[in-house]
Design an enzyme around this catalytic site. Sequence first.
Site, PDB file in Angstrom:
ATOM      1  N   ALA A   1       0.806  -1.218   0.000  1.00 36.08           N
ATOM      2  CA  ALA A   1       0.000   0.000   0.000  1.00 36.08           C
ATOM      3  C   ALA A   1       0.842   1.273   0.000  1.00 36.08           C
ATOM      4  CB  ALA A   1      -0.946  -0.022   1.194  1.00 36.08           C
TER       5      ALA A   1
ATOM      6  N   ARG B   1      -1.990   0.602   7.656  1.00 32.96           N
ATOM      7  CA  ARG B   1      -1.519   0.609   9.045  1.00 32.96           C
ATOM      8  C   ARG B   1      -1.020   1.955   9.541  1.00 32.96           C
ATOM      9  NH1 ARG B   1      -1.173  -4.064   7.028  1.00 32.96           N
ATOM     10  NH2 ARG B   1      -2.197  -5.736   8.170  1.00 32.96           N
TER      11      ARG B   1
ATOM     12  N   HIS C   1      -3.855 -10.085  -3.870  1.00 34.92           N
ATOM     13  CA  HIS C   1      -5.057  -9.825  -3.077  1.00 34.92           C
ATOM     14  C   HIS C   1      -6.220  -9.340  -3.931  1.00 34.92           C
ATOM     15  CE1 HIS C   1      -2.259  -9.283   0.677  1.00 34.92           C
ATOM     16  NE2 HIS C   1      -2.402 -10.539   0.312  1.00 34.92           N
TER      17      HIS C   1
ATOM     18  N   CYS D   1     -20.276 -18.626  -9.769  1.00 38.88           N
ATOM     19  CA  CYS D   1     -20.021 -18.932 -11.185  1.00 38.88           C
ATOM     20  C   CYS D   1     -18.851 -18.140 -11.745  1.00 38.88           C
ATOM     21  CB  CYS D   1     -21.279 -18.695 -12.032  1.00 38.88           C
ATOM     22  SG  CYS D   1     -21.674 -16.956 -12.284  1.00 38.88           S
TER      23      CYS D   1
ATOM     24  N   ASN E   1      11.242   1.452   2.132  1.00 37.88           N
ATOM     25  CA  ASN E   1      10.058   1.731   2.970  1.00 37.88           C
ATOM     26  C   ASN E   1      10.379   2.854   3.947  1.00 37.88           C
ATOM     27  OD1 ASN E   1       7.333   0.682   3.259  1.00 37.88           O
ATOM     28  ND2 ASN E   1       7.868   0.190   5.373  1.00 37.88           N
TER      29      ASN E   1
HETATM   30  P1  NAD Z   1       0.613  -1.602   4.976  1.00 45.11           P
HETATM   31  O1  NAD Z   1      -0.358  -0.450   5.104  1.00 45.11           O
HETATM   32  O2  NAD Z   1       0.595  -2.654   6.018  1.00 45.11           O
HETATM   33  O3  NAD Z   1       2.097  -1.024   4.912  1.00 45.11           O
HETATM   34  C1  NAD Z   1       2.446   0.065   4.099  1.00 45.11           C
HETATM   35  C2  NAD Z   1       3.888   0.434   4.419  1.00 45.11           C
HETATM   36  O4  NAD Z   1       4.293   1.452   3.545  1.00 45.11           O
HETATM   37  C3  NAD Z   1       4.082   0.937   5.856  1.00 45.11           C
HETATM   38  O5  NAD Z   1       5.198   0.305   6.425  1.00 45.11           O
HETATM   39  C4  NAD Z   1       4.316   2.453   5.662  1.00 45.11           C
HETATM   40  O6  NAD Z   1       5.225   2.990   6.607  1.00 45.11           O
HETATM   41  C5  NAD Z   1       4.919   2.492   4.282  1.00 45.11           C
HETATM   42  N1  NAD Z   1       4.639   3.725   3.539  1.00 45.11           N
HETATM   43  C6  NAD Z   1       3.441   4.331   3.358  1.00 45.11           C
HETATM   44  N2  NAD Z   1       3.571   5.393   2.537  1.00 45.11           N
HETATM   45  C7  NAD Z   1       4.881   5.475   2.221  1.00 45.11           C
HETATM   46  C8  NAD Z   1       5.644   6.362   1.412  1.00 45.11           C
HETATM   47  N3  NAD Z   1       5.071   7.386   0.756  1.00 45.11           N
HETATM   48  N4  NAD Z   1       6.993   6.168   1.314  1.00 45.11           N
HETATM   49  C9  NAD Z   1       7.584   5.141   1.978  1.00 45.11           C
HETATM   50  N5  NAD Z   1       6.916   4.254   2.754  1.00 45.11           N
HETATM   51  C10 NAD Z   1       5.570   4.418   2.853  1.00 45.11           C
HETATM   52  O7  NAD Z   1       0.420  -2.193   3.527  1.00 45.11           O
HETATM   53  P2  NAD Z   1       0.652  -3.655   2.992  1.00 45.11           P
HETATM   54  O8  NAD Z   1       1.926  -4.207   3.522  1.00 45.11           O
HETATM   55  O9  NAD Z   1       0.438  -3.564   1.542  1.00 45.11           O
HETATM   56  O10 NAD Z   1      -0.538  -4.515   3.630  1.00 45.11           O
HETATM   57  C11 NAD Z   1      -1.870  -3.977   3.652  1.00 45.11           C
HETATM   58  C12 NAD Z   1      -2.950  -4.885   3.075  1.00 45.11           C
HETATM   59  O11 NAD Z   1      -4.125  -4.096   2.827  1.00 45.11           O
HETATM   60  C13 NAD Z   1      -2.566  -5.466   1.753  1.00 45.11           C
HETATM   61  O12 NAD Z   1      -2.904  -6.794   1.828  1.00 45.11           O
HETATM   62  C14 NAD Z   1      -3.433  -4.762   0.701  1.00 45.11           C
HETATM   63  O13 NAD Z   1      -4.162  -5.719  -0.033  1.00 45.11           O
HETATM   64  C15 NAD Z   1      -4.448  -3.963   1.444  1.00 45.11           C
HETATM   65  N6  NAD Z   1      -4.444  -2.528   1.070  1.00 45.11           N
HETATM   66  C16 NAD Z   1      -4.304  -2.151  -0.245  1.00 45.11           C
HETATM   67  C17 NAD Z   1      -4.256  -0.797  -0.582  1.00 45.11           C
HETATM   68  C18 NAD Z   1      -4.070  -0.406  -2.036  1.00 45.11           C
HETATM   69  O14 NAD Z   1      -4.482  -1.147  -2.914  1.00 45.11           O
HETATM   70  N7  NAD Z   1      -3.423   0.727  -2.325  1.00 45.11           N
HETATM   71  C19 NAD Z   1      -4.368   0.181   0.402  1.00 45.11           C
HETATM   72  C20 NAD Z   1      -4.524  -0.244   1.743  1.00 45.11           C
HETATM   73  C21 NAD Z   1      -4.566  -1.603   2.063  1.00 45.11           C
HETATM   74 ZN    ZN Z   2     -22.981 -16.335 -10.584  1.00 44.61          ZN
END
Ligand code: NAD
Ligand code: ZN
Length: 253
Positions: free
Chosen positions: A26, A38, A123, A134, A221
């Site tokens: 994310a 998070r 995901h 279906c 990160n």
């Molecule tokens: P996460 O939110 O757990 O972690 C994101 C990480 O990125 C954090 O450690 C944060 O400190 C870091 N971060 C955020 N912005 C940043 C930036 N600009 N520069 C540097 N670091 C940055 O995300 P995850 O590990 O992908 O897990 C979250 C779950 O939720 C995933 O399974 C995903 O499917 C879902 N999700 C998806 C989205 C999306 O599609 N954009 C958004 C939120 C959650």
């Molecule tokens: Zn169906």
Amino acid sequence: MTETIDRDDLAALVARSNRIVGFTGAGISTECGVPDFRSPDSPWRRNAPIPFADFCKDPAMRAEAWRRKFAMDDLYAGACPGQGHAFFADLAREGKLVALITQNIDALHHASGLDRDLIIELHGNGTYATCLDCGRRHELPAVRAFLADTGSAPTCPCGGIVKSATISFGQSLPADALQRACDVAGSCDLFLVVGSSLVVRPAADLPRLAKQSGATLAIVNREATPLDPIADVIVRGEIGDILGSLRQAAAPV
Ligand code: NAD
Ligand code: ZN
């Protein structure tokens, strides 16, 4: 031994790698206006995803899940790919990207022009819906209109439950995508993690698999992750800034 390196070293590492696998979370999309999960004050906390079992057993939960999804979609409607997405699209153009594994559901890697055959969505994808029975595809505007008219979640003509094409807590990951992700993680020379807290499993097992198979493991990160101790290189900071400057440095003059 793990070292924190600067972006020049990361540029050199990318330059000498030929079979790169990207792994994004994310964090790559926050600069595009899509909130991560998070970070403090995340709107995902107010619109917490409904676990899969609850979604399946309770029609009221299904309607609530759709309301929360559309509330989140409206928050980042019109979001465009950022520097991080463009960085991976550049790598693909150079022929260095074997695959891009993403945990994201926002389809911004697709929007960046990256060849869809290179994208492995662990995901799912939040830009459409599917029938759990279906497999038929359903478009979101129709789901939204049905919800607004009736207050209920729609069902498929086959009678099945219609769900956003994302993987909810408690739902199995698509086996084919996970297998492909394992295959490319096991055969790349650089596994580059960008913007993931690396706490969601089984996705977070892939960097470890890549490292055990001989790849260099790099993590970009803002904050520490549980896999930092096994990473070869860590670049801490803002993704747009770091990968944006790598793109600039690599651009022909
Ligand atoms: P996460 O939110 O757990 O972690 C994101 C990480 O990125 C954090 O450690 C944060 O400190 C870091 N971060 C955020 N912005 C940043 C930036 N600009 N520069 C540097 N670091 C940055 O995300 P995850 O590990 O992908 O897990 C979250 C779950 O939720 C995933 O399974 C995903 O499917 C879902 N999700 C998806 C989205 C999306 O599609 N954009 C958004 C939120 C959650
Ligand atoms: Zn169906």
